[in-house]
Every structure is written in structure tokens, then in C-alpha cells.
Design a protein around this motif. Structure first.
Motif, short mmCIF file in Angstrom:
data_model
loop_
_atom_site.label_atom_id
_atom_site.label_comp_id
_atom_site.label_asym_id
_atom_site.label_seq_id
_atom_site.Cartn_x
_atom_site.Cartn_y
_atom_site.Cartn_z
N ILE A 113 0.83 -1.21 0.00
CA ILE A 113 0.00 0.00 0.00
C ILE A 113 0.86 1.26 0.00
N GLU A 114 2.00 1.20 0.66
CA GLU A 114 2.94 2.33 0.65
C GLU A 114 3.44 2.58 -0.77
N GLN A 115 3.68 1.51 -1.51
CA GLN A 115 4.23 1.63 -2.86
C GLN A 115 3.21 2.14 -3.87
N ILE A 116 1.96 1.68 -3.75
CA ILE A 116 1.00 1.99 -4.81
C ILE A 116 0.15 3.23 -4.51
N HIS A 117 0.04 3.63 -3.25
CA HIS A 117 -0.80 4.77 -2.90
C HIS A 117 -0.46 6.04 -3.69
N VAL A 124 -4.45 -1.11 8.52
CA VAL A 124 -3.16 -1.23 7.83
C VAL A 124 -3.20 -0.48 6.51
N LEU A 125 -4.34 -0.52 5.83
CA LEU A 125 -4.53 0.26 4.61
C LEU A 125 -4.97 1.68 4.92
N LYS A 126 -5.89 1.80 5.85
CA LYS A 126 -6.55 3.07 6.12
C LYS A 126 -5.59 4.16 6.60
N LYS A 127 -4.55 3.78 7.32
CA LYS A 127 -3.62 4.79 7.83
C LYS A 127 -2.77 5.40 6.71
N VAL A 128 -2.76 4.74 5.55
CA VAL A 128 -2.01 5.23 4.40
C VAL A 128 -2.95 5.75 3.31
N GLY A 168 -10.38 -0.79 2.03
CA GLY A 168 -11.40 -1.80 2.27
C GLY A 168 -10.82 -3.19 2.38
N VAL A 169 -11.72 -4.15 2.63
CA VAL A 169 -11.35 -5.56 2.74
C VAL A 169 -12.33 -6.38 1.91
N ALA A 212 -15.23 -1.56 4.69
CA ALA A 212 -14.71 -0.39 3.99
C ALA A 212 -14.67 0.81 4.93
N ALA A 213 -13.82 1.75 4.58
CA ALA A 213 -13.64 2.95 5.41
C ALA A 213 -14.79 3.92 5.28
N ASN A 214 -15.57 3.82 4.18
CA ASN A 214 -16.73 4.70 4.03
C ASN A 214 -17.91 3.93 3.47
#
Length: 259
Positions: A74-78, A97-101, A106-107, A131-133
Motif C-alpha cells: 500500500i505504501e508503494q501503490i498509494h 493497515v490500509l486506512k492509515k495510508v 477496504g477488505v 470499507a472505510a466509508n
């Protein structure tokens, strides 16, 4: 939907296969271009090996890599997909783990065991989304329902409990099958003779409370049989199997003595 898949392993393969039946798999991204090409060729997708090659005009990006690689991916593709919905497929990795970046995180977790040699019945495979939203939750719900009849909105903690339970129910039980085969192989006995027993055990466990279905010498407290089995394993110098046999027998004994 237009979908990009990050990864080229077993989960990525099965997702690409089922998604390509109703949706468009646009890209397959793997750090090893050859692996991406092998998968992409099957589903008429573009194979890429660099994050900068990721297309932003897709509806969903699915990270289907090992759990320990999700954070770095996620760090690489964001930076290249800052506004896309990005999900992972892990049962044991928290949404954060995704949401902080990445804001649109989502999952999309299928509760299933994946092997390249076997097809998956997606209609009966439970799918867990988060999902975050709310808008992305709805999108994932629609996608999941296009694949499976069993779709659930579960939190990260609920999903983690399922993943842990799956390790016991699937990974550990399969290793028990492996140990059983080692025992009969040593005496040139056909392992397939155990198939009806294995299938009946699974049927009982899925149709009843597994605790009530327990049988065997440990459940009965038959110490003579337990000692005989233990000696057989020790005499065959299979200390690894002997240790597992002793541990499981003791746990079963304690579980059913307290009944």
C-alpha cells in the motif's frame, strides 16, 4: 467493473478467474514480471511490474499478496492511485493497515482454501467485506453479491476470529491428514481407506456441534490404547508425530473429562 489485481499467487489467480467472468480484469501487477505475464495472459489483462505503470481509471484495486507484504504494497501503490478504492484479501490484517495510508481502504476476504489444482465454488464461499466509508461498502457489497450467495459485513476483529478458527479447521486438520498418511505409508497401507472416515467426520462436524461428535480413545479415556499408540510412534522413531499425538490426546481428554 474495471479491476486491477496486485499479486500473482493462488488467491490472485482464483480472483482473476472468477472476476473475469463478469467484470474486466485490467491489470495484473507483480514485482516479478514473468509471474504477472503468466496470469495476465489467461485473462487478457496487462502485466506490469512497476507501480508507476498502474492505471488510475479502474473501479477497484485488489491487493492479493501475503499478509506480511500488505503494508509495504500500500505504501508503494498509494502515490499512483491516491483516489482509488484499494482492498486487501486477508483474514488476519486489520483494515487500518490500509486506512492509515490510504483513505479509500477496504477488505474483500474470501473464507476459503486456495490451491491452483482445484476449482472454487464461489457461490457457496463466504465473502467478508469492510470499507472505510459507506459508499465503498456498498460497492464492495455489490461486487461480492455478484460472486457469492453468502456475503457478510464483518469488522476486522470478527474477521480475525474467523481466520484463527480457519487455521484450526483447515490448516491443522489437513496436517493431521498428512500425519495419518505418513503412518499408513510406513506400513504400505492404502491411505484412501480412510476417505469415508474423513468425509463422515467432516459431515458430522458441519451438521452438529463438533464437541458432541468427538469419538476415539482420548475422549473415552482409554489409556491402554493411548499408551499403545504412543509406543508405536516412539518405536518407529516418529517423535514429531508422537508429540502431536500426546498433546492432542491430552487436550481431548481434558475437554471431555470436564463435561
Amino acid at each position: 467493473m474495471r479491476i486491477t489485481i496486485i499479486g500473482a499467487g493462488r488467491v490472485a489467480y482464483h480472483l482473476a478467474r472468477v472476476l473475469s467472468e463478469q467484470h474486466e480484469v485490467v491489470q495484473i501487477y507483480s514485482r516479478t514480471l514473468e509471474k504477472a505475464q503468466q496470469l495476465a495472459e489467461q485473462f487478457k489483462a496487462q502485466a506490469i511490474a512497476q507501480p508507476k505503470e498502474l492505471l488510475s481509471d479502474v473501479d477497484l484495486v485488489i491487493i492479493a499478496v501475503s499478509d506480511q507484504s500488505i503494508a509495504s504494497v500500500i505504501e508503494q501503490i498509494h502515490p499512483y492511485l491516491p483516489h482509488n478504492l484499494i482492498v486487501h484479501t486477508s483474514g488476519s490484517t486489520h483494515l487500518d493497515v490500509l486506512k492509515k495510508v490510504h483513505a479509500r481502504a477496504g477488505v474483500f476476504y474470501p473464507l476459503q482454501t486456495f490451491s491452483l489444482e482445484r476449482d472454487i465454488d464461489w457461490q457457496t464461499t463466504p465473502l467478508f467485506i469492510e470499507a472505510a466509508n459507506e459508499q465503498d461498502q456498498t460497492l464492495l457489497l455489490e461486487l461480492a453479491k455478484s460472486l457469492s450467495k453468502r456475503v457478510y459485513n464483518y469488522s476486522s476483529s470478527q474477521r480475525l476470529s474467523l481466520h484463527l478458527a480457519a487455521v484450526f479447521a483447515c490448516n491443522f486438520s489437513n496436517y493431521c491428514y498428512d500425519m495419518a498418511k505418513q503412518v499408513v505409508d510406513a506400513e504400505n497401507v492404502d491411505f484412501s481407506l480412510l476417505y469415508p472416515l474423513i468425509l463422515e467426520t467432516a459431515n458430522k462436524a458441519t451438521q452438529n456441534d463438533p464437541r458432541q461428535m468427538q469419538t476415539g480413545p482420548a475422549m473415552r479415556g482409554d489409556q491402554n490404547i493411548l499408551n499403545m499408540h504412543q509406543q508405536m510412534l516412539e518405536q518407529s522413531q516418529r517423535n514429531d508425530l508422537a508429540e502431536v499425538y500426546a498433546l492432542l490426546s491430552q487436550q481431548i481428554l481434558q475437554r471431555h473429562q470436564s463435561s
